[in-house]
Design a protein around this motif. Sequence first.
Motif, PDB file in Angstrom:
ATOM      1  N   ILE A 154       0.837  -1.208   0.000  1.00 19.54           N
ATOM      2  CA  ILE A 154       0.000   0.000   0.000  1.00 19.54           C
ATOM      3  C   ILE A 154       0.868   1.252   0.000  1.00 19.54           C
ATOM      4  CG2 ILE A 154      -1.663   1.358   1.354  1.00 19.54           C
ATOM      5  CD1 ILE A 154      -2.996  -1.309   2.144  1.00 19.54           C
ATOM      6  N   VAL A 155       1.926   1.270   0.798  1.00 19.50           N
ATOM      7  CA  VAL A 155       2.831   2.428   0.822  1.00 19.50           C
ATOM      8  C   VAL A 155       3.443   2.637  -0.560  1.00 19.50           C
ATOM      9  CG1 VAL A 155       5.023   3.310   1.736  1.00 19.50           C
ATOM     10  CG2 VAL A 155       3.291   2.416   3.302  1.00 19.50           C
ATOM     11  N   LYS A 156       3.871   1.554  -1.205  1.00 25.07           N
ATOM     12  CA  LYS A 156       4.437   1.647  -2.559  1.00 25.07           C
ATOM     13  C   LYS A 156       3.397   2.218  -3.528  1.00 25.07           C
ATOM     14  CE  LYS A 156       6.651  -1.017  -6.177  1.00 25.07           C
ATOM     15  NZ  LYS A 156       6.424  -2.147  -6.986  1.00 25.07           N
ATOM     16  N   THR A 157       2.160   1.724  -3.445  1.00 31.21           N
ATOM     17  CA  THR A 157       1.080   2.236  -4.297  1.00 31.21           C
ATOM     18  C   THR A 157       0.824   3.703  -4.006  1.00 31.21           C
ATOM     19  OG1 THR A 157       0.044   0.052  -4.411  1.00 31.21           O
ATOM     20  CG2 THR A 157      -1.357   1.934  -4.922  1.00 31.21           C
ATOM     21  N   PHE A 158       0.786   4.073  -2.721  1.00 26.03           N
ATOM     22  CA  PHE A 158       0.551   5.468  -2.333  1.00 26.03           C
ATOM     23  C   PHE A 158       1.652   6.388  -2.858  1.00 26.03           C
ATOM     24  CE2 PHE A 158      -2.404   5.104   1.627  1.00 26.03           C
ATOM     25  CZ  PHE A 158      -3.432   4.672   0.808  1.00 26.03           C
ATOM     26  N   ILE A 159       2.885   5.912  -2.868  1.00 28.50           N
ATOM     27  CA  ILE A 159       3.986   6.725  -3.400  1.00 28.50           C
ATOM     28  C   ILE A 159       3.798   6.907  -4.910  1.00 28.50           C
ATOM     29  CG2 ILE A 159       6.471   6.752  -3.855  1.00 28.50           C
ATOM     30  CD1 ILE A 159       6.797   5.524  -1.003  1.00 28.50           C
ATOM     31  N   GLU A 160       3.413   5.835  -5.599  1.00 30.00           N
ATOM     32  CA  GLU A 160       3.157   5.920  -7.041  1.00 30.00           C
ATOM     33  C   GLU A 160       1.988   6.849  -7.362  1.00 30.00           C
ATOM     34  OE1 GLU A 160       2.566   1.826  -8.124  1.00 30.00           O
ATOM     35  OE2 GLU A 160       4.704   1.349  -7.963  1.00 30.00           O
ATOM     36  N   LEU A 161       0.947   6.839  -6.496  1.00 32.09           N
ATOM     37  CA  LEU A 161      -0.233   7.689  -6.697  1.00 32.09           C
ATOM     38  C   LEU A 161      -0.053   9.096  -6.130  1.00 32.09           C
ATOM     39  CD1 LEU A 161      -3.068   5.144  -5.753  1.00 32.09           C
ATOM     40  CD2 LEU A 161      -2.434   5.916  -8.049  1.00 32.09           C
ATOM     41  N   HIS A 162       1.096   9.357  -5.520  1.00 30.08           N
ATOM     42  CA  HIS A 162       1.419  10.646  -4.904  1.00 30.08           C
ATOM     43  C   HIS A 162       0.526  10.963  -3.705  1.00 30.08           C
ATOM     44  CE1 HIS A 162       4.034  11.213  -8.300  1.00 30.08           C
ATOM     45  NE2 HIS A 162       2.995  11.037  -9.124  1.00 30.08           N
ATOM     46  N   VAL A 163       0.044   9.923  -3.028  1.00 30.89           N
ATOM     47  CA  VAL A 163      -0.684  10.103  -1.769  1.00 30.89           C
ATOM     48  C   VAL A 163       0.346  10.320  -0.666  1.00 30.89           C
ATOM     49  CG1 VAL A 163      -2.243   9.024  -0.086  1.00 30.89           C
ATOM     50  CG2 VAL A 163      -2.603   8.663  -2.537  1.00 30.89           C
ATOM     51  N   LEU A 164       1.457   9.602  -0.746  1.00 27.41           N
ATOM     52  CA  LEU A 164       2.580   9.736   0.183  1.00 27.41           C
ATOM     53  C   LEU A 164       3.825  10.102  -0.609  1.00 27.41           C
ATOM     54  CD1 LEU A 164       2.304   6.528   2.443  1.00 27.41           C
ATOM     55  CD2 LEU A 164       1.559   8.841   3.015  1.00 27.41           C
ATOM     56  N   ARG A 165       4.774  10.709   0.068  1.00 23.80           N
ATOM     57  CA  ARG A 165       6.069  10.973  -0.540  1.00 23.80           C
ATOM     58  C   ARG A 165       7.130  10.758   0.527  1.00 23.80           C
ATOM     59  NH1 ARG A 165       6.597  15.369  -4.675  1.00 23.80           N
ATOM     60  NH2 ARG A 165       6.097  13.591  -5.937  1.00 23.80           N
ATOM     61  N   ARG A 166       8.224  10.129   0.119  1.00 26.83           N
ATOM     62  CA  ARG A 166       9.374   9.955   1.021  1.00 26.83           C
ATOM     63  C   ARG A 166      10.204  11.230   1.003  1.00 26.83           C
ATOM     64  NH1 ARG A 166      10.131   5.224   3.319  1.00 26.83           N
ATOM     65  NH2 ARG A 166       9.265   3.380   2.339  1.00 26.83           N
ATOM     66  N   THR A 167      10.726  11.563   2.153  1.00 29.95           N
ATOM     67  CA  THR A 167      11.612  12.716   2.263  1.00 29.95           C
ATOM     68  C   THR A 167      12.667  12.397   3.315  1.00 29.95           C
ATOM     69  OG1 THR A 167      11.690  15.116   2.546  1.00 29.95           O
ATOM     70  CG2 THR A 167      10.161  13.901   3.985  1.00 29.95           C
ATOM     71  N   ASP A 168      13.675  13.207   3.393  1.00 30.26           N
ATOM     72  CA  ASP A 168      14.748  13.008   4.367  1.00 30.26           C
ATOM     73  C   ASP A 168      14.525  13.969   5.527  1.00 30.26           C
ATOM     74  OD1 ASP A 168      17.387  11.772   5.015  1.00 30.26           O
ATOM     75  OD2 ASP A 168      17.997  13.888   5.003  1.00 30.26           O
ATOM     76  N   LEU A 169      14.500  13.438   6.726  1.00 30.59           N
ATOM     77  CA  LEU A 169      14.318  14.253   7.926  1.00 30.59           C
ATOM     78  C   LEU A 169      15.481  13.982   8.868  1.00 30.59           C
ATOM     79  CD1 LEU A 169      12.403  16.160   9.514  1.00 30.59           C
ATOM     80  CD2 LEU A 169      11.412  14.109  10.525  1.00 30.59           C
ATOM     81  N   GLU A 170      16.423  14.912   8.896  1.00 26.66           N
ATOM     82  CA  GLU A 170      17.600  14.800   9.764  1.00 26.66           C
ATOM     83  C   GLU A 170      18.279  13.447   9.611  1.00 26.66           C
ATOM     84  OE1 GLU A 170      16.140  15.716  13.651  1.00 26.66           O
ATOM     85  OE2 GLU A 170      15.531  17.739  13.065  1.00 26.66           O
ATOM     86  N   GLY A 171      18.506  13.042   8.359  1.00 25.91           N
ATOM     87  CA  GLY A 171      19.211  11.797   8.077  1.00 25.91           C
ATOM     88  C   GLY A 171      18.343  10.550   8.118  1.00 25.91           C
TER      89      GLY A 171
END
Length: 164
Positions: free
Chosen positions: A108-125
């Motif tokens: 689901i997380v992978k699907t959400f990233i593909e659908l732009h529901v979620l996005r990964r970002t870097d937070l203090e490493g």
Amino acid sequence: MRQFVDTGTGELFYEEQILRRTDEIVKVFRPAGRSSKFVKIKASQKAKRRLRKLSLAEAGFLLKIAPYASEGTNLLEGDNERGQKGIPLSVKDLARIADCSYPTARKIVKTFIELHVLRRTDLEGRSALAINPLYALNGKTAEAWLLQLFKQEITEAGEDPNLD
């Protein structure tokens, strides 16, 4: 406004009249002190169309993880019950929150990233996940940082970049 008292608990109740359209839903929130969060699910027609595209499992997953979004940034962070307070939640943590298996959560997380529901970002490493404010927003306004993270999706959706 009329006032009532629960004789068992002494709690005060107030009677109010609410006028609404036939297509509106009213939800009552009971303040629970500082621990309460008010995560807004976008209700525009465009947002409803986006939400309808999600499967029932995906919509349920989003609903269960949304209260873990930090105010203004929508970063999914722990609360000392699930994960450490202020530390980004892992997919394993999200699986526990959503009461599903790790492979299901990962999918689901992978699907959400593909659908732009979620996005990964870097937070203090550390790798962190943020919820797109076009779907849900914790807080009154989105911080500039969050709007910048999802700028392309917000622009493509034709939404107000301030998301008020």
